[in-house]
Every structure is written in structure tokens, then in C-alpha cells.
Design an enzyme around this catalytic site. Sequence first.
Site, short mmCIF file in Angstrom:
data_model
loop_
_atom_site.label_atom_id
_atom_site.label_comp_id
_atom_site.label_asym_id
_atom_site.label_seq_id
_atom_site.Cartn_x
_atom_site.Cartn_y
_atom_site.Cartn_z
N GLY A 253 28.45 -16.49 29.18
CA GLY A 253 27.11 -16.71 28.63
C GLY A 253 27.17 -16.87 27.13
O GLY A 253 28.16 -17.38 26.59
N CYS A 260 25.75 -1.63 20.95
CA CYS A 260 27.00 -0.93 21.28
C CYS A 260 28.24 -1.80 21.17
O CYS A 260 29.10 -1.55 20.32
CB CYS A 260 26.89 -0.34 22.68
SG CYS A 260 25.45 0.72 22.88
#
Length: 430
Positions: A253, A260
Site C-alpha cells: 500500500g 509507532c
Amino acid sequence: MKILIIGTGYVGATTAMVFAETGWQVTGLDIDAGKIERLKQGRLHFHEPGLEALIAKHVQSGRLQFTTDKEIAIKEHDVIFLCVGTPSLPDGSADLRYIRQAAEDIGRSMKGYKLVVTKSTVPVGTQEKIKKWIESAQQAAYPFEVASNPEFLREGKAVKDALNPDRIVIGTDSQRATEQLKKLYWPFVCPWIVTTPRTAELIKYASNSFLATKISYMNELARLCDELEVDVTEIAEGMGLDPRIGSSFLQAGLGYGGSCFPKDVSELVMTSRKHHVHLGILEGVMEVNRTQYAYLLDKARSRLTSFADKTVTILGLAFKPDTDDIREAPALRIIDQLLLEQANVRLYDPIAALPPHGSYRAVKVCTSAEEALRGAEAIILCTEWPEFERLDWKKAKKLLGQPNFFDGRNMMNAKRMRRIGYYYQGIGKA
Ligand code: UGA
């Protein structure tokens, strides 16, 4: 044991809920009075499915309280969890100023024994620093112990992850701290890893960096798939059936975002540099992630020739679905670039909002996907919100200027989109 949670963000609020749910008396402490006021009423200051209802339940039962009074809170609790943020500094290393502040507050206000547990993601060696910070702020030599207990929950799935952990990692040199933590987590049936503080701290970074590596590997492979006219999602399916590889985190993607992975991979690389060890794989992981959004934008630009004065619709702003978190969201980088290239940008996200920066005033923020699609000459899907898949794309075509669809999350059925008349490009879906 009475539990104090310092920091009421994703990790802190979820941890408070978990311990209240398992029967403990819990207090959440934060310096932000606005957040605490909302929490006192059982309301959350961020979107996390299912969490608000559980917080409200325990506020009502009296098992969960919130306060901004650190002195009293620290005095009255024996076990203190540090859940404050550890954002990135400009050089990519973790900023420990909130951890230090909390440790010094504990040192200053303690009047008896404390167990201090770090849930925040902190660089290797932080536990030793926390000990020193507490000691240096103490009025008298009250006894305390420190332990690391990294959190592995995902935003958007925080309740499920936190109530069903796949492992509990405890890093401490103290037998007493281990026994106390085992008691606190009494109902959880899952593997336990009791280890040294440094190991526990590194397990967290190594886990997040490995997951980020899987993603960047697939994203890089997807670029090759485009050239070879092979579908990367089929490759992922074929690979994922091998239990040694596993099927999760193989979705190509626009790259990983959020609070994070970007900061943790970067901190681990910084730690390795400080120790003169070259983590070349992770350097590559960061590089793929840094350029992945541009890879899709290049496809869109070459289709439209130029973005100048073209209407481009962005579907999804959050770094992933089921959250309103936009930290390090690839959609933001795409919007920045489109504005730089003078596109007319339209945006729709079911819950996430743009930051209040002046430069985003040029973006037309819409309240529905249909509204956002009006007149679009290109659609760039940045977040895989389920409602985008459900949309009647045949009908939606009538709203568009041109049916150009760039799927940054490989969410749509490529064959169907092409059949109903879209120029459709995903990532590795040539
Ligand atoms: C991540 C980890 O998954 C948690 O285990 C960890 O506790 C947490 O960081 C943390 O350190 O606190 P989170 O950032 O909430 O959780 O999000 P993820 O679901 O891991 O997704 C991160 C990014 O990777 C998203 O942008 C997502 O779109 C992207 N991603 C994920 C992909 O591009 N492909 C995939 O196959 C999976």
C-alpha cells in the site's frame, strides 16, 4: 494494590480500562485538564472502538478515577505505570522528556515503596535512566523497583488486543516486581516472558521493526509486480500460507504510518548507529516507506500529465481505519505534495480531521464520499475505510470529471473497477 496510570493517551487509557476490567482500583493521571475532565465523565478524547463504553462503565462503578493532582496520586498508589508519549526528536531518536518528568515527579512525591512500570515504548537502557531520575529527585531514600512491560496493542483494535494479549513481557531485575506484576495480570492466560530490562525494551522495538519490514518488503516487491504485470495480493496470499511467513502484514500500500512504526524503526536505527552497528535492512525499510506515497502519486501524475488545476479527491486521511489518528499518515504527505503542485484537493474521511495549519485551508473538506467525488479527475484512496468498498462505484462515476482511481490500499476489486469503466491503478496490481 492500587494502580496509577501516568498518561491517558491510547496506551494509558486502554491500560487503565484493562486493570479496572480485571477488578483493580485504578487512577488515570494526566497534565491535560481537558482530557481528564472528559474522562471523569466517561468520555474519550480520541476515537477507539469499544473503549469509551468500558471506561464509562468503570467510572460509574467507581473502580476508575481520573485526576491531574500528581502529588496526591503518586503518594496514594503503590504501582505506577508510565504510559506517556515518547515522540521522535528531529534526529529520529526518542524524546524521553515526558518519561523523565514522570520519573522525577515520582521521586519527588513518593513517601513509601513504589513499583514503577514502563509501558511506553522506550529505547534500550531507559530503565537504568528512570532509576537514576527517581533517585535524584527523592527527598529520602524510599525503596522502589522498576520494570518494563511493553504494550503490543494496535490502535483501532486496542480493546481486543489489550484484553487478549498474545504475550506479556516483563523486564526487571527484581523478583518482587515480577511477583507483583504476575498478580496484577492474574486473569490472563498467555505466554509470559520474564527477562532483563534491556531485553524487554528491545523486544518491543524488534517486533515493531520486523512488522514494518514485512510491509516495506511487500511494498518494494509490489513495484516489481507492477513491472512484471503480476498481482501482489496474490503473491501475498501464496506466501502467507507458509506458516513460517504468516499472512498478516503483507498488504502492499502507501506504507506504514501512525505513532509507532515510523518512530520506532527510526529509534532502533539511531540506537544501532550509536553502537556502531549497521542495520542496513531497517535503513532500507525506512527508505521504501519514505518513497512509497510518491510511487502512487507518480502513477496519478503521469495519467493526468500534471496536477496543476486538476481536481483530486482524497478518500481517507487517518493512518489506518478505525482511528482518527493522523500522525505520519501517508494521506498528509500526498495532500502536501498535491497542494505544492497546485491541485484542487477535495478530502473525505469518516472521522479524521486535518490539522489546523493554514496551508490546509486550500483543501475542500467534504462530509460524504459522494460530495468529495464531485468533479474529481483523480481519486486517491489513502485509508481502507469499509464504507469506500461498499460505495456504489457505478453510480459514483456520474459524479466524476474523469474516472481515474488510484488505490493506495489495494482495497477495491481491480477487475470490477476496470470492468465498470475506471482507469484503475493500485500498488502492484498492474
Ligand atoms: C503497531 C503494532 O502493530 C502494535 O503491535 C504496537 O503495539 C503499536 O504499533 C505500538 O507500538 O504501540 P499501530 O501503529 O496501531 O500498531 O498500527 P498497525 O495496525 O500495526 O499499522 C501500522 C501501519 O502499517 C498502518 O499505517 C497500516 O496501514 C500499515 N500496514 C499494516 C500496511 O501498510 N500493511 C499491512 O499489511 C499492515
